[in-house]
Design a protein around this motif. Structure first.
Motif, PDB file in Angstrom:
ATOM      1  N   PHE A 250      42.792  50.161  30.601  1.00 23.77           N
ATOM      2  CA  PHE A 250      42.120  48.873  30.382  1.00 23.77           C
ATOM      3  C   PHE A 250      42.216  47.987  31.617  1.00 23.77           C
ATOM      4  O   PHE A 250      43.049  48.194  32.494  1.00 23.77           O
ATOM      5  N   PHE A 251      41.331  47.014  31.689  1.00 25.39           N
ATOM      6  CA  PHE A 251      41.424  45.970  32.709  1.00 25.39           C
ATOM      7  C   PHE A 251      40.723  44.715  32.212  1.00 25.39           C
ATOM      8  O   PHE A 251      39.969  44.763  31.238  1.00 25.39           O
ATOM      9  N   THR A 252      40.993  43.620  32.879  1.00 25.89           N
ATOM     10  CA  THR A 252      40.434  42.335  32.431  1.00 25.89           C
ATOM     11  C   THR A 252      39.228  41.940  33.279  1.00 25.89           C
ATOM     12  O   THR A 252      38.910  42.594  34.286  1.00 25.89           O
ATOM     13  N   ASP A 253      38.594  40.838  32.887  1.00 25.47           N
ATOM     14  CA  ASP A 253      37.440  40.342  33.645  1.00 25.47           C
ATOM     15  C   ASP A 253      37.819  40.008  35.089  1.00 25.47           C
ATOM     16  O   ASP A 253      37.024  40.215  35.999  1.00 25.47           O
ATOM     17  N   ARG A 254      39.046  39.508  35.289  1.00 30.72           N
ATOM     18  CA  ARG A 254      39.445  39.181  36.674  1.00 30.72           C
ATOM     19  C   ARG A 254      39.537  40.451  37.516  1.00 30.72           C
ATOM     20  O   ARG A 254      39.193  40.457  38.691  1.00 30.72           O
ATOM     21  N   ALA A 255      40.011  41.535  36.922  1.00 26.23           N
ATOM     22  CA  ALA A 255      40.081  42.802  37.663  1.00 26.23           C
ATOM     23  C   ALA A 255      38.676  43.256  38.018  1.00 26.23           C
ATOM     24  O   ALA A 255      38.399  43.646  39.161  1.00 26.23           O
ATOM     25  N   LEU A 256      37.762  43.166  37.044  1.00 34.36           N
ATOM     26  CA  LEU A 256      36.381  43.578  37.320  1.00 34.36           C
ATOM     27  C   LEU A 256      35.780  42.704  38.423  1.00 34.36           C
ATOM     28  O   LEU A 256      35.098  43.201  39.324  1.00 34.36           O
ATOM     29  N   HIS A 257      36.074  41.428  38.360  1.00 35.73           N
ATOM     30  CA  HIS A 257      35.563  40.511  39.386  1.00 35.73           C
ATOM     31  C   HIS A 257      35.951  41.008  40.785  1.00 35.73           C
ATOM     32  O   HIS A 257      35.121  41.081  41.685  1.00 35.73           O
ATOM     33  N   HIS A 258      37.222  41.369  40.954  1.00 28.80           N
ATOM     34  CA  HIS A 258      37.682  41.770  42.294  1.00 28.80           C
ATOM     35  C   HIS A 258      37.116  43.117  42.706  1.00 28.80           C
ATOM     36  O   HIS A 258      36.769  43.319  43.875  1.00 28.80           O
ATOM     37  N   VAL A 259      37.044  44.030  41.778  1.00 30.35           N
ATOM     38  CA  VAL A 259      36.584  45.367  42.139  1.00 30.35           C
ATOM     39  C   VAL A 259      35.075  45.321  42.472  1.00 30.35           C
ATOM     40  O   VAL A 259      34.609  46.018  43.385  1.00 30.35           O
ATOM     41  N   VAL A 260      34.340  44.443  41.796  1.00 27.56           N
ATOM     42  CA  VAL A 260      32.910  44.278  42.114  1.00 27.56           C
ATOM     43  C   VAL A 260      32.763  43.563  43.469  1.00 27.56           C
ATOM     44  O   VAL A 260      31.950  43.969  44.306  1.00 27.56           O
ATOM     45  N   ALA A 261      33.596  42.544  43.689  1.00 27.26           N
ATOM     46  CA  ALA A 261      33.547  41.855  44.993  1.00 27.26           C
ATOM     47  C   ALA A 261      33.867  42.832  46.128  1.00 27.26           C
ATOM     48  O   ALA A 261      33.468  42.627  47.274  1.00 27.26           O
ATOM     49  N   HIS A 262      34.570  43.911  45.797  1.00 26.25           N
ATOM     50  CA  HIS A 262      34.975  44.906  46.794  1.00 26.25           C
ATOM     51  C   HIS A 262      33.933  46.020  46.938  1.00 26.25           C
ATOM     52  O   HIS A 262      34.146  47.000  47.632  1.00 26.25           O
ATOM     53  N   GLY A 263      32.827  45.919  46.209  1.00 24.69           N
ATOM     54  CA  GLY A 263      31.741  46.882  46.436  1.00 24.69           C
ATOM     55  C   GLY A 263      31.344  47.735  45.243  1.00 24.69           C
ATOM     56  O   GLY A 263      30.361  48.460  45.320  1.00 24.69           O
ATOM     57  N   ALA A 264      32.093  47.661  44.124  1.00 23.41           N
ATOM     58  CA  ALA A 264      31.703  48.482  42.960  1.00 23.41           C
ATOM     59  C   ALA A 264      30.495  47.849  42.260  1.00 23.41           C
ATOM     60  O   ALA A 264      30.232  46.652  42.411  1.00 23.41           O
ATOM     61  N   ARG A 265      29.774  48.686  41.490  1.00 25.21           N
ATOM     62  CA  ARG A 265      28.590  48.164  40.798  1.00 25.21           C
ATOM     63  C   ARG A 265      28.962  47.520  39.484  1.00 25.21           C
ATOM     64  O   ARG A 265      29.727  48.080  38.699  1.00 25.21           O
ATOM     65  N   ARG A 266      28.430  46.319  39.246  1.00 29.28           N
ATOM     66  CA  ARG A 266      28.694  45.604  37.999  1.00 29.28           C
ATOM     67  C   ARG A 266      28.105  46.393  36.824  1.00 29.28           C
ATOM     68  O   ARG A 266      26.919  46.737  36.838  1.00 29.28           O
ATOM     69  N   PRO A 267      28.918  46.696  35.797  1.00 28.66           N
ATOM     70  CA  PRO A 267      28.416  47.572  34.734  1.00 28.66           C
ATOM     71  C   PRO A 267      27.557  46.867  33.688  1.00 28.66           C
ATOM     72  O   PRO A 267      26.648  47.454  33.135  1.00 28.66           O
ATOM     73  N   PHE A 268      27.861  45.609  33.379  1.00 32.07           N
ATOM     74  CA  PHE A 268      27.118  44.886  32.345  1.00 32.07           C
ATOM     75  C   PHE A 268      26.590  43.586  32.943  1.00 32.07           C
ATOM     76  O   PHE A 268      27.187  43.044  33.883  1.00 32.07           O
ATOM     77  N   GLU A 269      25.525  43.077  32.355  1.00 31.88           N
ATOM     78  CA  GLU A 269      24.999  41.805  32.876  1.00 31.88           C
ATOM     79  C   GLU A 269      25.947  40.660  32.578  1.00 31.88           C
ATOM     80  O   GLU A 269      26.178  39.788  33.398  1.00 31.88           O
ATOM     81  N   GLU A 270      26.506  40.696  31.365  1.00 26.98           N
ATOM     82  CA  GLU A 270      27.389  39.590  30.978  1.00 26.98           C
ATOM     83  C   GLU A 270      28.853  39.917  31.268  1.00 26.98           C
ATOM     84  O   GLU A 270      29.225  41.078  31.351  1.00 26.98           O
ATOM     85  N   ASP A 271      29.674  38.861  31.369  1.00 29.73           N
ATOM     86  CA  ASP A 271      31.119  39.054  31.534  1.00 29.73           C
ATOM     87  C   ASP A 271      31.774  39.177  30.160  1.00 29.73           C
ATOM     88  O   ASP A 271      31.320  38.563  29.199  1.00 29.73           O
ATOM     89  N   HIS A 272      32.834  39.948  30.105  1.00 26.27           N
ATOM     90  CA  HIS A 272      33.593  40.101  28.858  1.00 26.27           C
ATOM     91  C   HIS A 272      35.079  39.992  29.197  1.00 26.27           C
ATOM     92  O   HIS A 272      35.477  40.312  30.316  1.00 26.27           O
ATOM     93  N   PRO A 273      35.916  39.575  28.257  1.00 22.30           N
ATOM     94  CA  PRO A 273      37.341  39.378  28.603  1.00 22.30           C
ATOM     95  C   PRO A 273      38.072  40.665  28.977  1.00 22.30           C
ATOM     96  O   PRO A 273      38.896  40.675  29.875  1.00 22.30           O
ATOM     97  N   PHE A 274      37.778  41.766  28.272  1.00 18.10           N
ATOM     98  CA  PHE A 274      38.521  43.021  28.510  1.00 18.10           C
ATOM     99  C   PHE A 274      37.557  44.201  28.578  1.00 18.10           C
ATOM    100  O   PHE A 274      36.493  44.182  27.953  1.00 18.10           O
ATOM    101  N   TYR A 275      38.009  45.223  29.298  1.00 18.47           N
ATOM    102  CA  TYR A 275      37.244  46.470  29.382  1.00 18.47           C
ATOM    103  C   TYR A 275      38.190  47.649  29.194  1.00 18.47           C
ATOM    104  O   TYR A 275      39.358  47.570  29.569  1.00 18.47           O
TER     105      TYR A 275
END
Ligand code: 2HG
Ligand code: ZN
Length: 460
Positions: A250-275
């Motif tokens: 699992f990871f949180t929205d903040r983790a997704l934020h950083h990994v996307v800022a680092h070049g990964a593709r955003r998986p969903f249009e909207e933000d969610h608290p957990f993945y």
């Protein structure tokens, strides 16, 4: 070699490669913690077991500390050499020595990278199942020294489960041949398991016989968006019940934020608290249908609000990247890392307490949660606010760690799930192990390493 101790080592072992080049000292004197300034005496690159034994005997005679060194991807300072130690890098001992098709074992030298072990196993249509993001640079000797876990513990367990035999040079230079690949060996204390996870404080692993296993059936990866913390473990319980799980991370929205800022593709249009990233076997159409039914059930319950299922290996890899890329994406922010665990059943209550604690202690700080939630193991990375002095930041975080230790204690958890104690977690060893246990550890250390030359100052 102007230092007389090094001159003596070169005289004793004329073929041993030694370096005092500033670049080598810097490179081999540190791990991924970057908290300590590397200051080793020199770097030794043994190529044989006999050279490792010679180094250990020399170190005993000279009173020089030894720091065994693998890929130095550790996060607890276990491979740091900041006090004039000799770093013993296993980089040159990196070969596959043997494969046995009947035993299904691979015998390797300690300096081989985890990924090279994976590849060697695959050449024989088998797998070595321990896996994690640092696979390309970490080495099997370091994996053994820390009993490395990673992303497939939920199915395959930690490194410990896969070590069938070990050759180890003790702190006195003795060579031990432990367990020799036996499946059954009821002959007293199993020193193999003592060495696994001992963080280089008892001796140096010079050879390992690893168990291999059959590859799993084809798999798919699912990324799930989860609206609330209390849904996470409900999704896990349901996934364990209805899928054949190989990983549940699992990871949180903040983790997704950083990994996307680092070049990964955003998986969903909207933000969610957990993945959640889950990997599961799909041997046939029925398993595929079961996966869809699981997803729809979770949607219906409101535990999941969106999701993607991989339809190709490339897509599976890009979903995994969202989880596996987190550590690298956080590194520029000089994170303070917590690597904690509780029993799986205690995760919901522990997470709720933790969230309250962290919100109170770090009101304006970026705190990133992720990890192996299916093993009860959470990684909490606190990112250093820009402009704040690193030493001040670490001191503040250590204060919070002391509070965290109380929370962990209430839930029966551990301050180090899989990264080890090293230097980073040393002040809190006593929160996980009793005084009697620590006294026994010291006693064992004194027998294996009477002059205290093996990775001094780490763990104990
Ligand atoms: C992982 O699970 C590693 O990715 C690293 O254990 C965790 O960076 C971390 O805190
Ligand atoms: Zn981890």
């Amino acid at each position: 070699m102007t230092d007389p101790r090094l001159a003596e080592l070169a005289r004793l072992l004329p073929d041993l490669k030694l370096s005092t080049e500033p670049g080598d000292l810097e490179h081999h004197g540190r791990d991924w913690t970057r908290r300590w300034t590397p200051a080793p005496l020199a770097i030794a690159y043994p190529a044989t077991v006999a050279e490792v034994q010679g180094i250990v005997r020399w170190a005993n005679g000279q009173g020089v500390g030894l720091v065994p060194s693998g890929g130095r991807t550790g996060l607890s300072g276990g491979a740091v050499a900041a006090h004039g130690e000799l770093v013993v890098t296993l980089d040159r001992m990196n070969r596959v020595l043997d494969f046995d098709p009947i035993d299904r074992t691979l015998t390797v030298q300690p300096g081989i990278a985890l990924e090279a072990v994976h590849n060697a196993a695959r050449e024989h249509s088998l797998i070595y199942p321990v896996d994690f993001a640092a696979r390309g640079s970490c080495q099997i000797g370091g994996n053994i020294a820390t009993n490395a876990g990673g992303i497939r513990v939920i199915r395959y367990g930690n490194t410990r489960q896969w070590v069938a035999g070990l050759k180890v040079v003790t702190g006195t230079g003795e060579l031990l041949d432990l367990n020799r690949g036996l499946v059954k060996n009821a002959s007293g204390y199993d020193f193999r398991h003592l060495v696994i996870g001992s963080e280089g404080t008892l001796g140096i692993v010079v050879e390992a016989t690893l168990s291999l296993t059959s590859p799993p059936p084809p798999s798919q990866v699912m990324l799930l968006a989860i609206p609330a913390m209390d849904a996470l473990m409900k999704v896990f319980a349901e996934a364990r019940h209805s899928l054949s799980l190989g990983a549940f991370e699992f990871f949180t929205d903040r983790a997704l934020h950083h990994v996307v800022a680092h070049g990964a593709r955003r998986p969903f249009e909207e933000d969610h608290p957990f993945y959640v990233v889950a990997e599961f076997d799909v041997p046939d159409a029925a398993a595929e249908a079961a996966a869809l039914a699981f997803f729809e059930f979770c949607l219906g319950e409101g535990w999941v609000v969106d999701g993607v299922i991989s339809s190709s290996e490339a897509q599976a890899a890009s979903l995994w990247r969202l989880r596996e890329g987190i550590t690298e994406s956080l590194a520029p922010h000089k994170p303070y890392k917590n690597d904690v665990s509780v029993r799986i059943s205690a995760v919901p209550a522990f997470m709720a307490d933790m969230q309250t604690l962290l919100a109170a202690e770090y009101p304006d700080v970026d705190v990133v949660w992720f990890g192996h939630i299916g093993d009860g193991n959470l990684h909490i990375n606190v990112l250093k606010p820009e402009g704040l002095d690193n030493a001040v930041f670490v001191a503040q975080c250590e204060h919070v760690t002391s509070l965290l230790v109380d929370t962990l204690h209430r839930h029966g958890g551990s301050i180090s799930a899989e990264h080890g104690i090293g230097l980073v977690k040393k002040p809190w060893l006593g929160s996980v192990r009793s005084e009697a246990e620590i006294a026994l550890m010291r006693g064992i250390k004194a027998v294996w390493d009477p002059n205290g030359i093996m990775n001094p100052g780490k763990l104990l």
